[in-house]
Design an enzyme around this catalytic site. Structure first.
Site, short mmCIF file in Angstrom:
data_model
loop_
_atom_site.label_atom_id
_atom_site.label_comp_id
_atom_site.label_asym_id
_atom_site.label_seq_id
_atom_site.Cartn_x
_atom_site.Cartn_y
_atom_site.Cartn_z
N ARG A 1 0.98 -1.66 0.01
CA ARG A 1 0.12 -0.07 -0.14
C ARG A 1 0.74 1.37 -0.08
O ARG A 1 0.83 2.31 -0.44
CB ARG A 1 -0.80 -0.08 1.33
CG ARG A 1 -1.70 -1.05 1.28
CD ARG A 1 -2.90 -1.05 2.43
NE ARG A 1 -3.68 -0.27 1.87
CZ ARG A 1 -5.04 0.73 3.63
NH1 ARG A 1 -4.76 -0.07 4.35
NH2 ARG A 1 -5.29 1.52 3.31
N CYS B 1 -1.47 6.24 8.77
CA CYS B 1 -1.77 5.12 7.97
C CYS B 1 -2.98 5.13 6.74
O CYS B 1 -2.49 6.22 6.13
CB CYS B 1 -1.87 3.78 9.11
SG CYS B 1 -3.88 4.64 10.07
#
Length: 310
Positions: free
Chosen positions: A172, A224
């Site tokens: 990611r 995040c």
């Protein structure tokens, strides 16, 4: 800093149950109703630890007023020593822990083990809901541990000292895959340390080494996807003695809502679709109304999906 503790004492601690499942948001409340640590109150990620009416990311931080109301209705005071648990090895308890640190609490800790492990060690449990008389606590918020989108921009531009640390998976972070957010990639200049590296047998490990991404004296902003996993990494870093830490609570999902914000990807890892594929994607996105920087972000993401199918 002591962050994680191992205790089954329900007499001298105030307990908070923060169990949650992203793919089943009602599960935490259901589990609490079935059984919980005796005396524990339940704090839900969506209802209590986030302001879901805000557009600042997928799990926006509650306002100071909302957090103060939660703390007071839970009957908490500065004299309490608080322990927060979840199912173990997740960041939900860390989210609640960070919010209490932000609200000025000193004696607040994360249970090193999750609920089932606590039960095996003999902690008292109950099926009865827990309520306390509301407190009248005055709160002094610690904005020095908080970062919003504007602060992150200042770090990127060199106006504030610090580095960005991304707590998501390497894929990611690289922009190779993005299963949740509509745009793949990372905030420019960020380093990467996947929170999952710290979890073993539903516990956070003790011997984590962060030297590859962050030195003890480096100020850092942790993020995040939505600010939850980042709280877990923040807690682990604090435990190892890192002091100049901030949590970007909106995280990547807040960053990408601003179409003027740039994202980075590791282009060498991106698929190389044919010109026809690229043209088709671009034409469709323009037809759907995308433009400017958001068009380019979405274009890169759509191209990455082609690579997965090949």
């Amino acid at each position: 800093m002591t962050v994680f503790i191992k205790t089954t004492d329900t007499g001298n601690y105030r307990w908070i149950d923060a169990r949650f499942e992203l793919h089943n948001p009602e599960s935490g409340r259901q589990l609490y109703a079935e059984e919980h640590v005796k005396g524990a109150v339940f704090w839900d990620l969506n209802d209590d630890l986030s302001d879901m009416a805000s557009n600042a990311g997928r799990h926006p931080m509650p306002s100071k007023e909302q957090l103060a109301e939660l703390i007071r209705t839970s009957g908490l005071t500065h004299e309490d020593t608080i322990v927060i648990y979840d199912q173990g090895g997740t960041a939900y308890a860390a989210r609640a822990w960070w919010l209490l640190k932000y609200a000025g609490f000193e004696e607040v800790y994360i249970s090193k083990i999750g609920f089932e492990a606590l039960k095996k060690q003999g902690i008292e449990v109950s099926t009865e809901p827990t309520s306390y008389a509301p407190s009248k606590i005055d709160l002094t918020f610690n904005d020095a541990i908080y970062a919003d989108q504007e602060y992150v921009k200042k770090v990127i531009n060199g106006e504030e000292l610090g580095v960005l640390v991304d707590a998501r998976s390497a894929k990611r972070y690289a922009g190779i895959e993005e299963p949740i957010d509509p745009v793949a990639g990372r905030i420019p200049g960020a380093r990467n340390f996947d929170l999952e590296q710290l979890v073993k047998n539903k516990q956070f490990i003790d011997d984590a080494d962060f030297s590859s991404v962050l030195q003890n004296n480096e100020p850092a902003v942790i993020y995040c996807g939505s600010g939850v996993s980042a709280a877990g990494l923040y807690a682990a870093l604090a435990k190892k003695g890192h002091e100049s830490l901030r949590l970007y609570t909106g995280s990547f999902s807040d960053w990408i809502r601003n179409e003027d914000n740039v994202v980075e990807i590791d282009r060498d890892d991106q698929p190389d679709p044919s010109d026809d594929d690229s043209k088709d994607i671009l034409a469709r996105l323009i037809e759907e109304g995308f433009s400017g920087e958001m068009l380019m972000k979405k274009f890169e993401y759509e191209k990455s999906l082609i690579g997965k199918k090949q």
